[in-house]
Write a protein that holds these residues in place. Structure first.
Motif, mmCIF file in Angstrom:
data_model
loop_
_atom_site.group_PDB
_atom_site.id
_atom_site.type_symbol
_atom_site.label_atom_id
_atom_site.label_comp_id
_atom_site.label_asym_id
_atom_site.label_seq_id
_atom_site.Cartn_x
_atom_site.Cartn_y
_atom_site.Cartn_z
ATOM 1 N N LYS A 93 0.814 -1.216 0.000
ATOM 2 C CA LYS A 93 0.000 0.000 0.000
ATOM 3 C C LYS A 93 0.847 1.265 0.000
ATOM 4 O O LYS A 93 0.388 2.309 -0.470
ATOM 5 C CB LYS A 93 -0.933 0.009 1.210
ATOM 6 N N ILE A 94 2.037 1.205 0.573
ATOM 7 C CA ILE A 94 2.921 2.362 0.590
ATOM 8 C C ILE A 94 4.262 1.963 -0.034
ATOM 9 O O ILE A 94 4.546 0.780 -0.199
ATOM 10 C CB ILE A 94 3.142 2.907 2.013
ATOM 11 N N TRP A 95 5.062 2.957 -0.381
ATOM 12 C CA TRP A 95 6.380 2.659 -0.942
ATOM 13 C C TRP A 95 7.466 3.063 0.042
ATOM 14 O O TRP A 95 7.235 3.837 0.969
ATOM 15 C CB TRP A 95 6.577 3.316 -2.304
ATOM 16 N N LEU A 96 8.636 2.493 -0.165
ATOM 17 C CA LEU A 96 9.787 2.772 0.679
ATOM 18 C C LEU A 96 10.907 3.376 -0.174
ATOM 19 O O LEU A 96 11.043 3.046 -1.348
ATOM 20 C CB LEU A 96 10.305 1.492 1.341
ATOM 21 N N ARG A 97 11.690 4.249 0.443
ATOM 22 C CA ARG A 97 12.814 4.842 -0.267
ATOM 23 C C ARG A 97 14.021 3.907 -0.215
ATOM 24 O O ARG A 97 14.487 3.545 0.857
ATOM 25 C CB ARG A 97 13.213 6.185 0.333
ATOM 26 N N ASP A 98 14.493 3.563 -1.396
ATOM 27 C CA ASP A 98 15.780 2.895 -1.520
ATOM 28 C C ASP A 98 16.813 3.990 -1.764
ATOM 29 O O ASP A 98 16.829 4.606 -2.826
ATOM 30 C CB ASP A 98 15.759 1.898 -2.680
ATOM 31 N N SER A 99 17.660 4.234 -0.776
ATOM 32 C CA SER A 99 18.637 5.315 -0.881
ATOM 33 C C SER A 99 19.857 4.933 -1.710
ATOM 34 O O SER A 99 20.785 5.737 -1.846
ATOM 35 C CB SER A 99 19.104 5.735 0.522
ATOM 36 N N ALA A 100 19.866 3.724 -2.233
ATOM 37 C CA ALA A 100 20.981 3.262 -3.065
ATOM 38 C C ALA A 100 20.636 3.403 -4.535
ATOM 39 O O ALA A 100 19.480 3.502 -4.923
ATOM 40 C CB ALA A 100 21.302 1.797 -2.752
ATOM 41 N N ASP A 101 21.683 3.414 -5.337
ATOM 42 C CA ASP A 101 21.533 3.339 -6.785
ATOM 43 C C ASP A 101 22.690 2.502 -7.324
ATOM 44 O O ASP A 101 23.658 2.223 -6.614
ATOM 45 C CB ASP A 101 21.544 4.734 -7.413
ATOM 46 N N ARG A 102 22.580 2.104 -8.572
ATOM 47 C CA ARG A 102 23.633 1.291 -9.173
ATOM 48 C C ARG A 102 24.885 2.134 -9.376
ATOM 49 O O ARG A 102 24.799 3.296 -9.793
ATOM 50 C CB ARG A 102 23.153 0.728 -10.513
ATOM 51 N N PRO A 103 26.055 1.565 -9.109
ATOM 52 C CA PRO A 103 27.303 2.328 -9.270
ATOM 53 C C PRO A 103 27.454 2.957 -10.651
ATOM 54 O O PRO A 103 27.930 4.096 -10.764
ATOM 55 C CB PRO A 103 28.385 1.287 -8.998
ATOM 56 N N LYS A 104 27.036 2.248 -11.694
ATOM 57 C CA LYS A 104 27.170 2.787 -13.054
ATOM 58 C C LYS A 104 26.370 4.074 -13.203
ATOM 59 O O LYS A 104 26.828 5.033 -13.835
ATOM 60 C CB LYS A 104 26.722 1.741 -14.069
ATOM 61 N N ARG A 105 25.181 4.108 -12.640
ATOM 62 C CA ARG A 105 24.355 5.318 -12.709
ATOM 63 C C ARG A 105 24.990 6.446 -11.889
ATOM 64 O O ARG A 105 25.033 7.608 -12.322
ATOM 65 C CB ARG A 105 22.948 5.042 -12.185
ATOM 66 N N ILE A 106 25.433 6.111 -10.693
ATOM 67 C CA ILE A 106 26.048 7.117 -9.819
ATOM 68 C C ILE A 106 27.246 7.766 -10.506
ATOM 69 O O ILE A 106 27.385 9.003 -10.518
ATOM 70 C CB ILE A 106 26.470 6.456 -8.486
ATOM 71 N N ARG A 143 29.063 13.838 -10.294
ATOM 72 C CA ARG A 143 29.235 14.678 -9.109
ATOM 73 C C ARG A 143 28.730 13.944 -7.870
ATOM 74 O O ARG A 143 27.807 13.144 -7.942
ATOM 75 C CB ARG A 143 28.460 15.995 -9.240
ATOM 76 N N HIS A 144 29.347 14.267 -6.747
ATOM 77 C CA HIS A 144 28.905 13.762 -5.438
ATOM 78 C C HIS A 144 28.825 12.237 -5.399
ATOM 79 O O HIS A 144 28.038 11.669 -4.657
ATOM 80 C CB HIS A 144 27.556 14.376 -5.057
ATOM 81 N N TRP A 145 29.664 11.598 -6.209
ATOM 82 C CA TRP A 145 29.597 10.145 -6.278
ATOM 83 C C TRP A 145 30.125 9.487 -5.010
ATOM 84 O O TRP A 145 29.724 8.376 -4.685
ATOM 85 C CB TRP A 145 30.359 9.640 -7.504
ATOM 86 N N GLY A 146 31.015 10.164 -4.272
ATOM 87 C CA GLY A 146 31.526 9.586 -3.034
ATOM 88 C C GLY A 146 30.424 9.361 -2.023
ATOM 89 O O GLY A 146 30.302 8.270 -1.430
ATOM 90 N N LYS A 147 29.592 10.374 -1.807
ATOM 91 C CA LYS A 147 28.461 10.240 -0.883
ATOM 92 C C LYS A 147 27.491 9.171 -1.368
ATOM 93 O O LYS A 147 27.009 8.342 -0.588
ATOM 94 C CB LYS A 147 27.717 11.576 -0.755
ATOM 95 N N ALA A 148 27.194 9.210 -2.645
ATOM 96 C CA ALA A 148 26.210 8.278 -3.200
ATOM 97 C C ALA A 148 26.676 6.838 -3.087
ATOM 98 O O ALA A 148 25.890 5.942 -2.736
ATOM 99 C CB ALA A 148 25.915 8.632 -4.655
ATOM 100 N N LEU A 149 27.947 6.591 -3.371
ATOM 101 C CA LEU A 149 28.461 5.222 -3.257
ATOM 102 C C LEU A 149 28.513 4.762 -1.809
ATOM 103 O O LEU A 149 28.277 3.579 -1.512
ATOM 104 C CB LEU A 149 29.848 5.142 -3.894
ATOM 105 N N THR A 150 28.820 5.664 -0.882
ATOM 106 C CA THR A 150 28.844 5.310 0.542
ATOM 107 C C THR A 150 27.462 4.894 1.021
ATOM 108 O O THR A 150 27.298 3.863 1.699
ATOM 109 C CB THR A 150 29.354 6.496 1.381
ATOM 110 N N VAL A 151 26.462 5.673 0.665
ATOM 111 C CA VAL A 151 25.093 5.337 1.070
ATOM 112 C C VAL A 151 24.646 4.043 0.410
ATOM 113 O O VAL A 151 23.968 3.213 1.030
ATOM 114 C CB VAL A 151 24.128 6.494 0.753
ATOM 115 N N ALA A 152 25.016 3.836 -0.847
ATOM 116 C CA ALA A 152 24.661 2.593 -1.535
ATOM 117 C C ALA A 152 25.251 1.387 -0.814
ATOM 118 O O ALA A 152 24.601 0.331 -0.703
ATOM 119 C CB ALA A 152 25.136 2.637 -2.984
#
Length: 282
Positions: free
Chosen positions: A155-168, A173-182
């Motif tokens: 009924k509700i959705w959840l946030r996946d704070s990760a993304d695929r490394p290739k997309r990041i 930009r800001h790929w260090g933060k994004a990869l850490t959270v992933a």
């Protein structure tokens, strides 16, 4: 004619302070956001919920599960012995060592969910977490279990704070933060999907919170390599004394809000052949 890709745009920290709330409401009223995440631990939350209901924006309203800013809604003698949440850099290693007081965190999650429903009159459209705490080991399992117990799976959705490394890396930009959270979020998506929850597919919005930086240039990168159900997070708002007391992210919120309310947002979306949409409707 090529169909426009749908992109969800979420403002985090709704109800953090009256000025932050007002700024987010301005962006919602202008149709420049499709979601906002509420901090029910803050005293501003009941008024913010009332204002959101009165505005009736075409946007999802979620719970921004909070374990790192201010204090809890109830006693947490081990996790927050002095009535103040610990810093994120203390929570992460404890989560990976399986050393968190999970029973206290489960109780606080229930209190924050109850506070959401008491003020808003309905469950959240989705759940995410302040500083992405929802994806951490132990917390993730308990979040999914509690939402399932309340009958919210499917009924509700959840946030996946990760993304695929290739997309990041494609965003540049800001790929260090994004990869850490992933890395921190590893396994969260599979657990949530197994329990019947929908999630975003694609996540961006990381920044340095520099008020003097060109936020529009950052935003253009968020639209690259978007994924099938992309979600962009942001932190717009106005600044007041309450915000300055609680959070180091201040003036950059004004910069983000000014961008959202400008014509440049529409230009960048058009250049990316994208349109804003509610994730719940994708």
């Amino acid at each position: 004619m090529t169909a426009l890709a749908s992109v969800a745009l979420c403002a985090d920290d709704f109800a953090l302070s009256p000025a932050v709330t007002q700024g987010i409401l301005e962006a919602l009223a202008a149709g420049r956001l499709t979601a906002t995440s509420a901090m029910t631990t803050q005293g501003n939350w009941p008024d913010a919920a009332k204002a959101f209901r009165a505005l009736r924006p075409d946007a999802d309203l979620g719970l921004h599960f909070n374990l790192t800013l201010g204090g809890p809604l109830g006693k947490m003698p081990s996790f927050a012995p002095n009535g103040a949440f610990p810093a994120m850099n203390a929570i992460v290693p404890a989560a990976w060592r399986a050393a968190l007081p999970r029973h206290e965190i489960r109780d606080e999650l229930r209190r924050q969910l109850d506070a959401f429903e008491d003020a808003y009159g309905a469950p959240p459209d989705y759940v995410d977490g302040h500083q992405h705490v929802q994806v951490l080991p132990g917390i993730a399992e308990d979040l999914i279990a509690e939402l399932s117990r309340r009958g919210l799976a499917g009924k509700i959705w959840l946030r996946d704070s990760a993304d695929r490394p290739k997309r990041i890396l494609a965003r540049g930009r800001h790929w260090g933060k994004a990869l850490t959270v992933a890395a921190l979020a590893r396994g969260f998506r599979a657990k949530a999907k197994a329990a019947g929850f929908k999630l975003n597919d694609g996540f961006s919005g990381f920044s340095d919170f520099d008020a003097k930086a060109d936020y529009g240039a950052d935003f253009a990168t968020y639209l690259r390599a978007p994924g099938a159900r992309p979600l962009i997070m942001g932190h717009p708002g106005h600044v007041d004394a309450e915000l300055a007391r609680l959070d180091p992210v201040t003036e950059s919120r004004e910069t983000e809000l000014a961008f959202l309310l400008s014509d440049r947002l529409g230009v960048l979306l058009a250049e990316a052949s994208a349109k804003l949409a509610r994730l719940s409707a994708m």
